[in-house]
Enzyme design. Structure first.
Site, short mmCIF file in Angstrom:
data_model
loop_
_atom_site.label_atom_id
_atom_site.label_comp_id
_atom_site.label_asym_id
_atom_site.label_seq_id
_atom_site.Cartn_x
_atom_site.Cartn_y
_atom_site.Cartn_z
N ALA A 151 0.85 -1.18 0.00
CA ALA A 151 0.00 0.00 0.00
C ALA A 151 0.89 1.24 0.00
O ALA A 151 2.04 1.18 0.43
CB ALA A 151 -0.89 -0.02 1.23
N GLY B 132 0.86 -5.28 1.12
CA GLY B 132 -0.34 -5.52 0.32
C GLY B 132 -0.02 -6.17 -1.03
O GLY B 132 -0.85 -6.88 -1.60
N GLU C 153 0.18 -9.73 -0.32
CA GLU C 153 -1.18 -10.21 -0.02
C GLU C 153 -2.01 -10.36 -1.29
O GLU C 153 -2.85 -11.25 -1.39
CB GLU C 153 -1.85 -9.25 0.97
CG GLU C 153 -1.22 -9.39 2.36
CD GLU C 153 -1.65 -8.32 3.33
OE1 GLU C 153 -1.47 -7.13 2.99
OE2 GLU C 153 -2.14 -8.66 4.41
N GLU D 139 4.65 -5.13 7.54
CA GLU D 139 3.74 -4.17 8.20
C GLU D 139 4.14 -3.85 9.63
O GLU D 139 4.06 -2.70 10.06
CB GLU D 139 2.29 -4.70 8.18
CG GLU D 139 1.62 -4.64 6.83
CD GLU D 139 1.88 -5.87 5.98
OE1 GLU D 139 2.80 -6.65 6.29
OE2 GLU D 139 1.16 -6.04 4.98
#
Ligand code: DAK
Length: 256
Positions: free
Chosen positions: A63, A108, A111, A131
């Site tokens: 992200a 992300g 993911e 993260e």
């Protein structure tokens, strides 16, 4: 344009295209990706989907940290919902999906690759869930999808340390299906075409049943598999597939 899509012979290739930020997801890119996935979901001509990143360096570096840095709790929640909608839309596509991981797949980005059915890696692929180093836990599914692939102990170690996993270790851990050092996209496309040549109805049913493999009671998963197997015998694809075998010719699947 933050997300490109190319369709060819039943295979759609979705390219995350923001190489100046290593394909990190800002809100605009997430919205575009969500719209693209919804379009693909309803496209019967698309039988397999590849997701990859533009440029040589990254699949996606996660992200957009610069955009997230100043979010209020309320805006953070809205951002999280959008991210979840994207991961769910990708995982929920009826077609099989392949992540072609060409470089960094962090946060992300990792993911997103985890939400695909298969993962292929370039030699420079690197995976990480960093993260916790940024003060947040993984939020787009790593806590659920990573343990299914690599086991709970390894997943906990990767998530608690945030350390990077190179392609050869990712292969050993079962995080990727194969490494293709020189020809990642052509190999991903060849695999996608091979998958796309099979019956769309059978692929859809197999994917639905696979999605139950780790969901709750194994008996429910097996019952789902059985029900979908039974339903397959009402399809034109089942008749054509078996007839073609008996007649010693390639099957031509209509998807009905
Ligand atoms: N966000 C924004 N910009 C990024 C970025 C990112 N994640 N990653 C890289 N960039 C930008 C860099 O800032 C740089 O921009 P300029 O400085 O040129 O303007 C450009 O991309 C090139 O990056 P570098 O110069 O850093 O390139 P290097 O080759 O030196 O390093 C790197 C590459 C990937 C090792 C490094 O860029 C890096 O560590 N990037 C951050 C990776 C990371 O920590 N990713 C995880 C992000 S956190 C949520 C759910 C999910 C999430 C959040 C919330 N909810 C449910 C609420 C997800 C979180 C994440 O993904």
């Amino acid at each position: 344009m933050a997300v490109n899509i190319e369709r060819n012979e039943g295979v759609a290739t979705v390219t995350l295209n923001r190489p100046e930020a290593l394909n990190a997801f800002d809100v605009a890119q997430l919205e575009r990706l969500l719209a693209t996935l919804r379009e693909l979901r309803d496209d019967r001509a698309v039988r397999c989907v590849i997701v990859t990143g533009a440029g040589e360096k990254a699949f996606a570096a996660g992200a957009d940290i610069k955009e997230m840095a100043e979010l209020s709790p309320q805006a953070g929640l809205a951002h999280g919902r959008l991210g979840h909608a994207v991961a769910d839309a990708l995982e929920g596509l009826p077609q099989p999906t392949i992540a072609a991981v060409n470089g960094y797949a962090f946060g992300g980005g990792c993911e997103l690759a985890l939400a695909c059915d298969l993962r292929l890696a370039a030699a420079n692929a690197q995976f990480a869930q960093p993260e916790v180093t940024l003060g947040i836990p993984p939020g787009w599914g790593a806590t659920q999808r990573l343990p299914r692939l690599v086991g709970p102990g390894v997943a906990a170690e990767l998530i608690f340390t945030g350390r990077r996993v190179a392609a050869d270790e990712a292969l050993r851990l079962g995080l990727v299906n194969a490494i293709h050092p020189a020809r990642l996209l052509p190999e991903a496309t060849a695999l996608a075409r091979r998958i796309a040549a099979n019956s769309p109805t059978a692929l859809r049913a197999a994917k639905r049943a696979l999605s139950r493999a780790f969901a709750g009671d194994p008996a429910v998963g097996l019952a789902t598999e059985l029900a979908l197997f039974g339903q397959a015998f009402g399809t034109e694809d089942q008749r054509e597939g078996m007839r073609a075998f008996i007649e010693k010719r390639p099957a031509v699947f209509s998807g009905e």
